[in-house]
Each structure stands twice: as structure tokens, then as C-alpha cells.
Design an enzyme around this catalytic site. Structure first.
Site, PDB file in Angstrom:
ATOM      1  N   ASN A 249       0.644  42.674  54.828  1.00  0.00           N
ATOM      2  CA  ASN A 249      -0.625  42.864  53.653  1.00  0.00           C
ATOM      3  C   ASN A 249      -1.871  41.741  54.004  1.00  0.00           C
ATOM      4  OD1 ASN A 249      -2.853  42.384  51.973  1.00  0.00           O
ATOM      5  ND2 ASN A 249      -2.035  44.140  50.956  1.00  0.00           N
TER       6      ASN A 249
ATOM      7  N   ASP B  59      -3.995  40.523  52.987  1.00  0.00           N
ATOM      8  CA  ASP B  59      -5.785  40.099  51.893  1.00  0.00           C
ATOM      9  C   ASP B  59      -5.358  38.543  51.536  1.00  0.00           C
ATOM     10  OD1 ASP B  59      -5.865  42.329  52.266  1.00  0.00           O
ATOM     11  OD2 ASP B  59      -5.111  43.363  49.943  1.00  0.00           O
ATOM     12  N   HIS B  60      -4.250  38.066  51.061  1.00  0.00           N
ATOM     13  CA  HIS B  60      -3.688  36.704  50.962  1.00  0.00           C
ATOM     14  C   HIS B  60      -5.214  35.815  51.596  1.00  0.00           C
ATOM     15  CE1 HIS B  60      -3.560  37.735  46.977  1.00  0.00           C
ATOM     16  NE2 HIS B  60      -2.245  38.507  47.290  1.00  0.00           N
TER      17      HIS B  60
ATOM     18  N   THR C 258      -4.904  41.377  40.532  1.00  0.00           N
ATOM     19  CA  THR C 258      -4.508  42.439  41.304  1.00  0.00           C
ATOM     20  C   THR C 258      -4.208  43.546  41.362  1.00  0.00           C
ATOM     21  OG1 THR C 258      -2.108  42.518  43.302  1.00  0.00           O
ATOM     22  CG2 THR C 258      -1.779  42.236  41.262  1.00  0.00           C
ATOM     23  N   THR C 259      -3.989  44.420  42.195  1.00  0.00           N
ATOM     24  CA  THR C 259      -3.675  46.695  41.365  1.00  0.00           C
ATOM     25  C   THR C 259      -2.845  46.055  40.898  1.00  0.00           C
ATOM     26  OG1 THR C 259      -4.412  46.351  43.728  1.00  0.00           O
ATOM     27  CG2 THR C 259      -3.849  48.796  42.867  1.00  0.00           C
TER      28      THR C 259
ATOM     29  N   HIS D 211      -6.801  45.595  51.867  1.00  0.00           N
ATOM     30  CA  HIS D 211      -7.630  46.229  50.312  1.00  0.00           C
ATOM     31  C   HIS D 211      -8.631  45.733  50.685  1.00  0.00           C
ATOM     32  CE1 HIS D 211      -7.364  46.798  46.244  1.00  0.00           C
ATOM     33  NE2 HIS D 211      -8.205  47.661  46.838  1.00  0.00           N
TER      34      HIS D 211
ATOM     35  N   ARG E  69     -13.806  40.176  47.448  1.00  0.00           N
ATOM     36  CA  ARG E  69     -13.210  39.173  47.118  1.00  0.00           C
ATOM     37  C   ARG E  69     -12.685  38.552  48.065  1.00  0.00           C
ATOM     38  NH1 ARG E  69      -8.771  40.528  42.427  1.00  0.00           N
ATOM     39  NH2 ARG E  69     -11.102  41.632  41.220  1.00  0.00           N
ATOM     40  N   HIS E  70     -11.830  39.540  48.943  1.00  0.00           N
ATOM     41  CA  HIS E  70     -10.923  38.871  49.753  1.00  0.00           C
ATOM     42  C   HIS E  70     -11.651  39.193  51.143  1.00  0.00           C
ATOM     43  CE1 HIS E  70      -7.992  42.222  48.445  1.00  0.00           C
ATOM     44  NE2 HIS E  70      -7.948  41.283  47.561  1.00  0.00           N
TER      45      HIS E  70
ATOM     46  N   GLY F 299       2.813  41.596  51.090  1.00  0.00           N
ATOM     47  CA  GLY F 299       1.709  41.206  51.050  1.00  0.00           C
ATOM     48  C   GLY F 299       2.209  39.348  50.399  1.00  0.00           C
TER      49      GLY F 299
ATOM     50  N   GLU G  28       3.200  56.203  47.891  1.00  0.00           N
ATOM     51  CA  GLU G  28       3.750  54.779  47.387  1.00  0.00           C
ATOM     52  C   GLU G  28       3.641  54.957  46.680  1.00  0.00           C
ATOM     53  OE1 GLU G  28       1.167  51.495  49.504  1.00  0.00           O
ATOM     54  OE2 GLU G  28       2.220  49.706  48.094  1.00  0.00           O
TER      55      GLU G  28
ATOM     56  N   ARG H 242     -11.963  45.851  48.776  1.00  0.00           N
ATOM     57  CA  ARG H 242     -12.425  45.833  47.286  1.00  0.00           C
ATOM     58  C   ARG H 242     -14.025  46.410  47.182  1.00  0.00           C
ATOM     59  NH1 ARG H 242      -9.578  44.522  42.890  1.00  0.00           N
ATOM     60  NH2 ARG H 242      -7.141  44.582  43.050  1.00  0.00           N
TER      61      ARG H 242
ATOM     62  N   ARG I 103     -13.469  29.222  50.533  1.00  0.00           N
ATOM     63  CA  ARG I 103     -14.719  28.056  50.783  1.00  0.00           C
ATOM     64  C   ARG I 103     -15.260  28.624  51.344  1.00  0.00           C
ATOM     65  NH1 ARG I 103     -12.066  22.417  51.536  1.00  0.00           N
ATOM     66  NH2 ARG I 103     -11.799  22.378  49.769  1.00  0.00           N
TER      67      ARG I 103
ATOM     68  N   HIS J 262       4.429  46.713  46.353  1.00  0.00           N
ATOM     69  CA  HIS J 262       4.312  45.504  44.823  1.00  0.00           C
ATOM     70  C   HIS J 262       5.185  45.015  44.704  1.00  0.00           C
ATOM     71  CE1 HIS J 262       0.837  44.014  42.381  1.00  0.00           C
ATOM     72  NE2 HIS J 262      -0.171  45.330  43.191  1.00  0.00           N
ATOM     73  N   GLY J 263       5.028  43.231  44.272  1.00  0.00           N
ATOM     74  CA  GLY J 263       5.842  42.295  44.235  1.00  0.00           C
ATOM     75  C   GLY J 263       7.071  42.820  44.942  1.00  0.00           C
TER      76      GLY J 263
ATOM     77  N   GLU K  12      -6.187  49.871  52.517  1.00  0.00           N
ATOM     78  CA  GLU K  12      -5.385  50.441  50.549  1.00  0.00           C
ATOM     79  C   GLU K  12      -7.471  50.545  49.704  1.00  0.00           C
ATOM     80  OE1 GLU K  12      -2.726  47.892  49.430  1.00  0.00           O
ATOM     81  OE2 GLU K  12      -3.944  47.778  47.771  1.00  0.00           O
TER      82      GLU K  12
END
Ligand code: PXP
Length: 240
Positions: A7, A9-10, A100-101, A43, A49-50, A214, A151, A45, A18, A191-192, A70
Site C-alpha cells: 500500500n 498511500d503514505h 486510518t481505517t 485507498h 487526503r493522500h 503499507g 480481507e 478517500r 507540501r 492492517h498494522g 481500496e
């Protein structure tokens, strides 16, 4: 043998800090693939946001493995998925205020609505995965809603503060995974997950096809580079 989807996203979170052009999640996805990722996840959203629409379009054109989009099961997102045609859509609950989700979809309560979204995506040739908590009611509802995959949400296990809590939560995850597979659902997990807690999944290789990871990979990538970070996780996942 399980496979790894990364993932990215980050990477977009850092870019959006920025509001410019770098770092680019499309470049990160290509590098993750070169390092052995078997799939790329983003993802999109509602609040953008990302990940941005442009990222999803470019990823669709450029990635060589498979794209998992996602998304929330909204009309807007269903329209985007049906246009972009990812190999898979993972439906998740989405709240504007969350970092996060936070939890899985409540398929047991929203079965009709989710079944409609599943059908709309499948009609476009997209495999559908439902992100759910490790709960037998949710697994059964996902089956009834016609999903191809579930998932299983591993975030609570990942956040466990004691060994006993981690053991208890992992037992629930393992039972949910086995139930889903017994019902004929295909199974992903995520997740995590990180370089340590992933090792616990050894022995579930017959049931879990894919791990969706991710934050831990990109956190390591900041320090050692994305190539090394993806290679190390891909090696762990393939060993499961
Ligand atoms: N699976 C789902 C459904 C998610 O929402 C996320 C986070 O975007 C992940 C997996 C990956 O989680 P993490 O970034 O903690 O590895």
C-alpha cells in the site's frame, strides 16, 4: 505461498504535506514492483487526503502486477472503479475524522447495500474483497453478500499491548480465516502488520493468499530505501 501487496498511500501523504509533486506514489509503486511486490494498493478517500484521482489513473496505466483499489462503497467510488478497472476493489468503511481505517465493514448490518456494490463491481469484471473484523457473523455476511475475497482486519492484533491479548486476538483471526476459507471465500489479511508480527501467520499459507501492508514498509523505506524495505517484507511473506 502467500504474496505481498504494498500500500503506497503514505508516499502520497508525504507529497500532500507540501502540496507539490514529490514524492510520487506512482514512482514508489514501480520501485516496489521491481523489489518484488506482487501487487499495489491505494485507498482513494472521499476527502482525497493522500491518494489523488490522477495517481489511480496513472497507476492503472503503469503498474505491471495488479492494482487493488481500496474504497468506500459510495456511488462516486463505484463509478471511478468501474471506469479505472482495478483487478480488485477492497471495500472499507470510511470516516472523515479517522487517522486510518479503524474497523472492518459491518456487512452483517448493511448486507443489502454491500451486496449491491459487490454486484456493480463484479459486473465490471472486478474482484471484490470486503475488509472485515475477525468475526464469524461478518465472515458469513460477506459470503452472503457475494464477495470474492475477505480481507481480515489484523489491526487490533497488531496494536495488542500484552502477549495474552495478542494471543487471544490472533486466535480470533486464525478462526475467522479458516471459516472464510471453509465457506469458499478467498482470504487476504492486513492492517498494522510489520516485520515482527507477520511471523505469527506461519501455518496459514493454505488459507491466506495475500498480505496488504503499507505503513511498516514505508516507515522502513524512509531509512533504508524502498527496495530493501520491500525485499525484506516480500521474503518474510513468502516464507509463511
Ligand atoms: N488493509 C486495509 C483495508 C487498510 O485500510 C490499510 C491501511 O490503508 C491496510 C490494509 C494497510 O495497513 P498498514 O498501512 O497499517 O500496513
Amino acid at each position: 505461498m502467500a504474496i505481498l501487496s504494498v500500500n503506497v498511500d503514505h508516499i502520497a501523504t508525504l507529497r500532500q504535506a507540501r502540496g507539490g509533486k514529490e514524492p510520487d506514489p506512482v514512482t514508489a509503486a514501480a520501485m516496489a514492483e521491481l523489489a518484488g511486490a506482487d501487487g499495489i494498493i491505494v485507498h482513494l478517500r472521499e476527502d482525497r487526503r493522500h491518494i489523488q484521482d490522477r495517481d489511480v489513473r496513472l497507476l492503472r496505466e503503469t503498474i505491471k502486477t495488479k492494482l487493488n483499489l481500496e474504497m468506500a462503497a459510495t456511488e462516486e467510488m463505484l463509478g471511478i472503479a468501474r471506469e479505472i478497472l482495478p483487478e480488485m476493489s477492497t471495500l472499507v468503511p470510511e470516516k472523515r475524522e479517522e487517522l486510518t481505517t479503524e474497523g472492518g465493514l459491518n456487512v452483517a448490518v448493511q448486507e443489502k447495500e454491500i451486496a449491491r456494490a459487490v454486484t456493480a463491481l463484479q459486473e465490471a469484471g472486478i474482484l471484490v474483497s470486503l475488509f472485515i473484523d475477525a468475526d464469524s457473523r461478518q465472515v458469513e455476511a460477506a459470503k452472503a453478500a457475494g464477495a470474492d475475497f475477505v480481507e481480515i482486519h489484523t489491526g487490533h492484533y497488531a496494536d495488542a499491548e500484552t502477549e495474552d491479548e495478542a494471543n487471544r486476538l490472533f486466535t480470533g483471526i486464525s478462526e475467522a480465516i479458516k471459516l472464510a476459507a471453509a465457506l469458499g471465500l478467498r482470504v487476504n489479511a492486513g492492517h498494522g502488520l510489520n516485520y515482527t508480527n507477520i511471523k505469527r501467520f506461519v501455518g496459514l499459507e493454505a488459507e491466506v493468499e495475500e498480505y496488504s501492508i503499507g505503513h511498516s514498509i514505508l516507515s522502513r523505506a524512509v531509512l533504508v530505501g524502498i527496495d530493501q524495505a520491500v525485499r525484506e517484507m516480500a521474503d518474510l511473506v513468502r516464507f509463511l
